[in-house]
Design an enzyme around this catalytic site. Structure first.
Site, PDB file in Angstrom:
ATOM      1  CG  ASN A  76      -1.852  -1.196   1.227  1.00  0.00           C
ATOM      2  OD1 ASN A  76      -2.108  -1.805   0.189  1.00  0.00           O
ATOM      3  ND2 ASN A  76      -2.348  -1.556   2.402  1.00  0.00           N
ATOM      4  CB  VAL A  77       1.000   4.151  -1.974  1.00  0.00           C
ATOM      5  CG1 VAL A  77       1.791   3.209  -2.873  1.00  0.00           C
ATOM      6  CG2 VAL A  77      -0.422   4.336  -2.530  1.00  0.00           C
ATOM      7  CG  HIS A 127       3.775  -1.377  -4.749  1.00  0.00           C
ATOM      8  ND1 HIS A 127       2.585  -2.079  -4.680  1.00  0.00           N
ATOM      9  CD2 HIS A 127       4.675  -2.233  -5.305  1.00  0.00           C
ATOM     10  CE1 HIS A 127       2.762  -3.289  -5.167  1.00  0.00           C
ATOM     11  NE2 HIS A 127       4.016  -3.408  -5.556  1.00  0.00           N
ATOM     12  CB  CYS A 130      17.080  17.471  -9.946  1.00  0.00           C
ATOM     13  SG  CYS A 130      15.674  17.909  -8.887  1.00  0.00           S
ATOM     14  CB  CYS A 167      15.795  21.184 -11.689  1.00  0.00           C
ATOM     15  SG  CYS A 167      14.754  19.720 -11.955  1.00  0.00           S
ATOM     16  N   GLY A 172      -4.861  -9.163   3.369  1.00  0.00           N
ATOM     17  CA  GLY A 172      -5.591  -8.302   2.453  1.00  0.00           C
ATOM     18  C   GLY A 172      -4.966  -8.108   1.093  1.00  0.00           C
ATOM     19  CB  SER A 173      -2.227  -9.047  -0.728  1.00  0.00           C
ATOM     20  OG  SER A 173      -1.675  -9.050  -2.037  1.00  0.00           O
ATOM     21  CG  LEU A 204      -7.611  -8.289   6.619  1.00  0.00           C
ATOM     22  CD1 LEU A 204      -6.912  -7.448   5.573  1.00  0.00           C
ATOM     23  CD2 LEU A 204      -6.590  -9.099   7.395  1.00  0.00           C
TER      24      LEU A 204
END
EC number: 2.3.1.286
Length: 299
Positions: free
Chosen positions: A118-119, A135, A146, A197, A234-235, A278
């Site tokens: 998860n992110v 991830h 940069c 940049c 949970g995957s 879960l």
């Protein structure tokens, strides 16, 4: 034309049935040395949908690919408009009982580590330490020119200033933080460049079509080697980025235990798959182990 990521397996086809027996999970944790691998399903109770579960967002949403993002300015504009709006909701998500249970397992020395696909940063928000974000994280952005990393909150402030009054009503939120917007709603949204940049900014996450950094993969493999068992939470294990660690553990003779309501690609390699929500499942396990799972206010 973007291609929708496809499944390379058929969920539920000739796979072992799920169970509601939590005893093997409790026994593995009681023995210690457990490595957790979590997916989007652990965050659904926090209001963040998963990709492939019941009502998953892949049925209505094509995630951005790395190739589209880097090649097409219009794709980046569409992405950042959706992501900026989604961040207002995504960034307010809070850990649920599943995240808090994992943190409790860690505090009591039952885990060797946590790898998350998860992110959303919710494991850390719940108190888990040393989480490997396989991830990446939406909390950060990186310049593709940069390489400078900067906080997402700073980009959010700049995007607010550049797009005053941008507040379309989204149809929903997705696991990658995108809001569901039409091209008309995206309109003439303005993307801002790197403040250092002037280069292209990208969220510090692994897009579809992009590879997980090799050093990160090797670190995860080391965690698998050092664990006594692997607990998948949970995957669906549809993508290889997570499935490879299940295969590694199984090949090494380490028990693989899965808690996921739907069939997963790793079911044949697991000693059990618990088909329960879960949050309640992990809270029950914590209770059996005599552990206190903090409430939302104290997580």
């Amino acid at each position: 034309m973007r291609m929708r990521p496809t499944l390379s397996w058929t969920p539920g086809a000739d796979l072992p049935p799920g169970t509601t027996d939590l005893a093997p999970v409790a026994d593995a944790l009681r023995a210690g040395g457990v490595l957790v691998l979590s997916g989007a399903g652990i965050s659904t109770e926090s209001g963040i949908p998963d990709y492939r579960g019941e009502g998953g967002s892949l049925s209505r949403h094509t995630p951005m690919t790395y190739q589209d993002f880097t090649a097409h300015p219009e794709a980046r504009r569409r992405y950042w408009a959706r992501s900026h709006l989604g961040w207002r909701t995504f960034g307010r998500a809070r850990p649920n009982a599943g995240h808090r249970s994992v943190a409790a397992f860690g505090r009591h020395g039952l885990l060797t580590g946590v790898i998350t696909q998860n992110v959303d940063g919710l494991h850390q928000a719940a108190g888990s330490e040393g989480v490997v974000e396989l991830h990446g994280s939406l909390d950060r952005v990186v310049c593709l020119s940069c390489g400078v990393l900067s906080p997402r909150r700073e980009l959010a402030r700049r995007l607010e200033e550049a797009n005053a009054g941008f507040s379309p009503v989204a149809a929903g939120i997705n696991p990658d933080g995108d809001a569901d917007l039409t091209d008309e709603q995206v309109g003439d949204f303005r993307v801002v460049p790197c403040a250092v940049c002037g280069g292209v900014l990208k969220p510090d996450v692994v897009f579809f079509g992009e590879n997980v950094p090799p050093r990160r993969v090797e670190h995860c493999r080391e965690l698998v080697r050092g664990a006594s068992s692997l607990l998948v939470l949970g995957s669906s294990l549809t993508v290889m980025s997570g499935l490879r660690f299940v295969r590694q553990a199984a090949e090494a003779g380490k028990p693989v235990l899965i808690v996921n309501r739907d069939a997963t690609r790793g079911d044949r390699l697991a000693v059990t798959r618990v088909a329960l929500p879960l949050g309640p499942a992990l809270t029950t396990v914590a209770d059996r182990l005599g552990l206190r799972v903090g409430d939302a206010a104290t997580a």
